[in-house]
Write a protein that holds these residues in place. Structure first.
Motif, PDB file in Angstrom:
ATOM      1  N   GLN A   1       1.738  11.262   3.035  1.00 10.50           N
ATOM      2  CA  GLN A   1       0.997  10.980   1.810  1.00 10.50           C
ATOM      3  C   GLN A   1       0.933  12.201   0.897  1.00 10.50           C
ATOM      4  OE1 GLN A   1      -2.567   8.859   1.586  1.00 10.50           O
ATOM      5  NE2 GLN A   1      -1.998   7.261   3.038  1.00 10.50           N
TER       6      GLN A   1
ATOM      7  N   PHE B   1       3.895  12.122  -1.173  1.00 13.77           N
ATOM      8  CA  PHE B   1       3.769  11.060  -2.173  1.00 13.77           C
ATOM      9  C   PHE B   1       2.971  11.550  -3.380  1.00 13.77           C
ATOM     10  CE2 PHE B   1       1.394   7.707  -4.212  1.00 13.77           C
ATOM     11  CZ  PHE B   1       2.341   6.720  -4.418  1.00 13.77           C
ATOM     12  N   TYR B   2       1.809  12.141  -3.124  1.00  6.92           N
ATOM     13  CA  TYR B   2       0.927  12.516  -4.229  1.00  6.92           C
ATOM     14  C   TYR B   2       1.390  13.780  -4.954  1.00  6.92           C
ATOM     15  CZ  TYR B   2      -2.253   8.795  -2.998  1.00  6.92           C
ATOM     16  OH  TYR B   2      -2.797   7.550  -2.770  1.00  6.92           O
TER      17      TYR B   2
ATOM     18  N   SER C   1       0.818  -1.214   0.000  1.00  6.56           N
ATOM     19  CA  SER C   1       0.000   0.000   0.000  1.00  6.56           C
ATOM     20  C   SER C   1       0.851   1.263   0.000  1.00  6.56           C
ATOM     21  CB  SER C   1      -0.902   0.018   1.240  1.00  6.56           C
ATOM     22  OG  SER C   1      -0.119   0.156   2.419  1.00  6.56           O
ATOM     23  N   VAL C   2       0.212   2.366  -0.379  1.00  7.43           N
ATOM     24  CA  VAL C   2       0.875   3.664  -0.304  1.00  7.43           C
ATOM     25  C   VAL C   2       1.256   3.969   1.141  1.00  7.43           C
ATOM     26  CG1 VAL C   2       0.546   6.153  -0.573  1.00  7.43           C
ATOM     27  CG2 VAL C   2      -0.233   4.591  -2.370  1.00  7.43           C
TER      28      VAL C   2
ATOM     29  N   SER D   1      -0.529   8.323  -8.557  1.00  9.23           N
ATOM     30  CA  SER D   1      -1.171   7.122  -8.031  1.00  9.23           C
ATOM     31  C   SER D   1      -0.111   6.090  -7.670  1.00  9.23           C
ATOM     32  CB  SER D   1      -2.125   6.522  -9.075  1.00  9.23           C
ATOM     33  OG  SER D   1      -1.385   6.069 -10.206  1.00  9.23           O
ATOM     34  N   ARG D   2      -0.542   5.061  -6.974  1.00 15.10           N
ATOM     35  CA  ARG D   2       0.352   3.939  -6.652  1.00 15.10           C
ATOM     36  C   ARG D   2       0.826   3.261  -7.931  1.00 15.10           C
ATOM     37  NH1 ARG D   2       0.151  -1.686  -5.252  1.00 15.10           N
ATOM     38  NH2 ARG D   2      -1.839  -1.755  -6.341  1.00 15.10           N
TER      39      ARG D   2
END
Length: 213
Positions: free
Chosen positions: A65, A68-69, A53-54, A74-75
């Protein structure tokens, strides 16, 4: 019309372009975060599989997060970047294998493919078992790997290190079979040298066949 110049004789246009380039360039920390996420995701996928998972990736990376984004939409986009990183590494390894003598180059190429397919089995499944966006995104990388394998295989055949009836296209399948070797079979546990022995057996068979041809 002459461009305006500053006191040092540089045009305003040139100065403005340099400033715009600095503004539009990714920040060093943004690039570091992107590289960190790819590195961490690569290890996480190897350990936990494609379902990682992220949340797990950012936890291991020590990031949030939101970060990350900002780097990946997206993953799936991150996994695609990881796959591209792995394919680049395979290409580098095959390039070195092609510079060795033909027999050693064949051995090095097979070992490289075995190690990467075993370590990154889930990522290669994206290419092999789930054709679609991932395969299309990395079509060029796959084509370069195929061309390198063709060159290595043909050199090995010319040098008598591979039977003329064998095909260079067989090499990734041989490597995939070795990479898929189970850790246990019929109650027999695989030891640390199993892959080396099997690889040696495959190469010996290819050489013996070439000698008889």
């Amino acid at each position: 019309m002459q461009p305006n110049t500053n006191g040092e004789g540089f045009s305003d246009f040139g100065v403005g372009w340099r400033h715009a380039r600095r503004r539009n360039s990714p920040r060093a920390d943004a690039l570091r975060n992107r590289e960190l996420l790819i590195k961490v995701a690569r290890h996480a996928v190897a350990e936990l599989g494609l379902g990682v998972s992220v949340n797990e990736i950012v936890r291991r990376a020590g990031l949030g997060q939101a970060t990350f984004y900002r780097r990946f939409a997206s993953r799936e986009e991150l996994l695609s970047a990881v796959l591209g990183d792995v394919l680049d590494e395979v290409q580098d390894g095959l390039r070195r294998a092609a510079e060795a003598d033909p027999a050693q180059g064949l051995r090095d190429a097979l070992r490289l493919l075995v190690e990467h397919q075993a370590r990154h089995r889930g990522l290669f499944e994206l290419l092999n078992d789930q054709p679609g966006a991932a395969a299309e995104a990395h079509a060029d990388g796959q084509a370069r790997v195929r061309e390198q394998l063709r060159h290595i295989g043909e050199r090995a055949q010319e040098a008598g290190a591979m039977h003329p009836d064998a095909r260079w296209q067989d090499l990734p399948f041989l490597a995939g079979s070795l990479a898929a070797t189970s850790s246990s079979c019929l109650g027999i546990d695989a030891d640390d040298d199993l892959t080396d022995r099997l690889l040696g057996t495959v190469l010996a068979g290819l050489r013996a066949g070439a000698a008889r041809a």
